[in-house]
Design a protein around this motif. Structure first.
Motif, PDB file in Angstrom:
ATOM      1  N   GLU A  40      70.328 -62.890  -0.864  1.00  0.00           N
ATOM      2  CA  GLU A  40      69.484 -62.222  -1.854  1.00  0.00           C
ATOM      3  C   GLU A  40      70.334 -61.565  -2.934  1.00  0.00           C
ATOM      4  O   GLU A  40      70.025 -61.647  -4.120  1.00  0.00           O
ATOM      5  CB  GLU A  40      68.600 -61.185  -1.157  1.00  0.00           C
ATOM      6  N   ALA A  44      70.908 -62.857  -7.119  1.00  0.00           N
ATOM      7  CA  ALA A  44      70.489 -61.964  -8.207  1.00  0.00           C
ATOM      8  C   ALA A  44      71.665 -61.494  -9.059  1.00  0.00           C
ATOM      9  O   ALA A  44      71.519 -61.295 -10.266  1.00  0.00           O
ATOM     10  CB  ALA A  44      69.747 -60.753  -7.636  1.00  0.00           C
ATOM     11  N   ASP A  84      66.789 -62.001 -12.794  1.00  0.00           N
ATOM     12  CA  ASP A  84      65.570 -62.158 -11.989  1.00  0.00           C
ATOM     13  C   ASP A  84      65.784 -61.634 -10.569  1.00  0.00           C
ATOM     14  O   ASP A  84      65.570 -62.359  -9.580  1.00  0.00           O
ATOM     15  CB  ASP A  84      65.147 -63.632 -11.946  1.00  0.00           C
ATOM     16  N   SER A  86      65.343 -59.449  -7.035  1.00  0.00           N
ATOM     17  CA  SER A  86      64.231 -58.999  -6.206  1.00  0.00           C
ATOM     18  C   SER A  86      64.094 -57.482  -6.338  1.00  0.00           C
ATOM     19  O   SER A  86      65.042 -56.793  -6.731  1.00  0.00           O
ATOM     20  CB  SER A  86      64.487 -59.375  -4.746  1.00  0.00           C
ATOM     21  N   HIS A 159      65.312 -60.959 -17.245  1.00  0.00           N
ATOM     22  CA  HIS A 159      64.184 -61.767 -16.785  1.00  0.00           C
ATOM     23  C   HIS A 159      63.968 -62.900 -17.775  1.00  0.00           C
ATOM     24  O   HIS A 159      63.913 -62.681 -18.979  1.00  0.00           O
ATOM     25  CB  HIS A 159      62.904 -60.922 -16.681  1.00  0.00           C
TER      26      HIS A 159
END
Length: 369
Positions: A40, A44, A84, A86, A159
């Protein structure tokens, strides 16, 4: 700063039910803390770097190491780039740097207006809108870059696919004098790249607008109304993304009092502000041109309809002459002019053709045919 285990969101969020669903608004509780997986974090975090004296120290470092080194940094700063991410990654970074929960919430949810806010007097939060033009679909993809800036850290949350920041980082690292200013130089470089990328979108729209104008006046059979409306909608979205950024950029360029920025960057931000105003004016011009093109297209269609109606009316008037004459001779009266004369039929036909010819020349002269 929230305590461990407390809700990271100021209040539980309520999402209104969609029309026809029959259910009331749903409450979304703040996510509970959990240990972030390496996958994760790796997906990112685009890059982490420690900078001091205008130079990068130690190459690429992991997120956890970057957070620890940021605390030990005396005269440099750490730049953490996220793409982007989490919610867990953003909140973990936010907790470490004691970022305001409302700003972190904005970074998690995205879809914010371009803005500039100061939290605690020492942390700057800036939202910049990115734009990318897909020429094949005539579509403008709007994204966001959110920048958290403190005395010893810069956190960027991107984003969307527009305006990648990897090249910005490389350009800054190639200019140690500018990078040596500190986190303020990073904010300038990001804003400059995003505003420069607007120009590629503007050039794409300008080319499509030229094609639309040529299509509007290309003659009968052309009706680009759907394309004009689609372009106008994209330009409107682009304008909504760019125009709100003018105020924050003006403050960065001329009203830096109260902002945690190096005053040496004022002239740099002034250049960005000038380019932004120029771009906003061109976008507004596109909106007006598309409106005029749509009105001109409607006028062209109306004119073509009027021309068609005049042609139809002219032919109806010409056909009415033989219809009336032959209709009279078809009524079988015993006493009709020239009824029993040998040359009566050719004479009537000749007179009808002569009258039709005169009407045709008249309508042709007046432009009805």
């Amino acid at each position: 700063m929230p305590t461990e285990g407390s809700s990271w969101f100021p209040l539980p969020k309520r999402i209104p039910a969609r029309r026809g669903s029959g259910n009331g608004a749903a409450t979304i509780q703040a996510p509970s803390e959990r240990q972030l997986s390496e996958e994760e974090i790796r997906s990112a975090v685009v890059d982490c770097g420690l900078y001091e004296g205008g130079e990068r120290l130690g190459g690429h470092i992991e997120l956890e190491s970057a957070l620890r080194k940021a605390d030990a940094c005396q005269h440099g700063f750490v730049w953490i780039g996220l793409h982007d991410p989490s919610p867990g990654v953003v909140e973990a970074v936010g907790r470490h740097f004691e970022l305001h929960p409302l700003a972190v919430e904005d970074a998690v949810n995205a879809h914010q207006r371009a803005k500039l806010e100061v939290y605690g007097g020492d942390t700057l939060f800036v939202v910049l809108k990115t734009a990318r033009y897909v020429d094949s679909d005539e579509l403008i993809q709007i994204g966001e870059v959110m920048v958290f800036l403190g005395e010893q850290f810069v956190v960027t949350v991107r984003h969307g696919e527009g305006s990648p920041l990897h090249d910005v980082r490389l350009d800054l690292e190639a200019h140690p004098d500018l990078l040596g200013i500190g986190p303020s130089s990073v904010l300038y470089a990001i804003a400059d790249r995003i505003v420069d990328d607007y120009l590629a979108v503007i050039d794409g729209i300008a080319m499509d607008l030229e094609e639309v104008e040529a299509e509007v006046f290309s003659g009968p059979g052309s009706n680009p109304a759907e394309r004009i409306y689609r372009l106008k909608r994209e330009v409107l979205e682009f304008r909504r993304a760019v125009s709100p950024l003018i105020g924050p950029m003006q403050r960065l360029s001329s009203k830096q009092a109260g902002l945690p920025l190096d005053p040496r960057t004022g002239e740099y931000f002034r250049d960005v502000h000038d380019h932004l105003v120029r771009d906003a004016e061109r976008i507004a011009g596109f909106d007006e041109l598309l409106t005029n093109a749509l009105q001109a297209n409607v006028a062209q269609i109306t004119m073509r309809d009027n021309q068609d109606m005049r042609r139809i009316s002219a032919w109806v008037a010409i056909i009415a002459v033989p219809t009336m004459v032959f209709g009279l001779y078809g009524m079988n009266f015993e006493h009709m002019p020239e009824l029993k004369w040998t040359y009566g039929y050719p004479l009537v036909v000749a007179v009808v053709l002569a009258i039709c010819g005169l009407l045709y020349r008249k309508f042709k002269h007046t432009g009805w045919l």
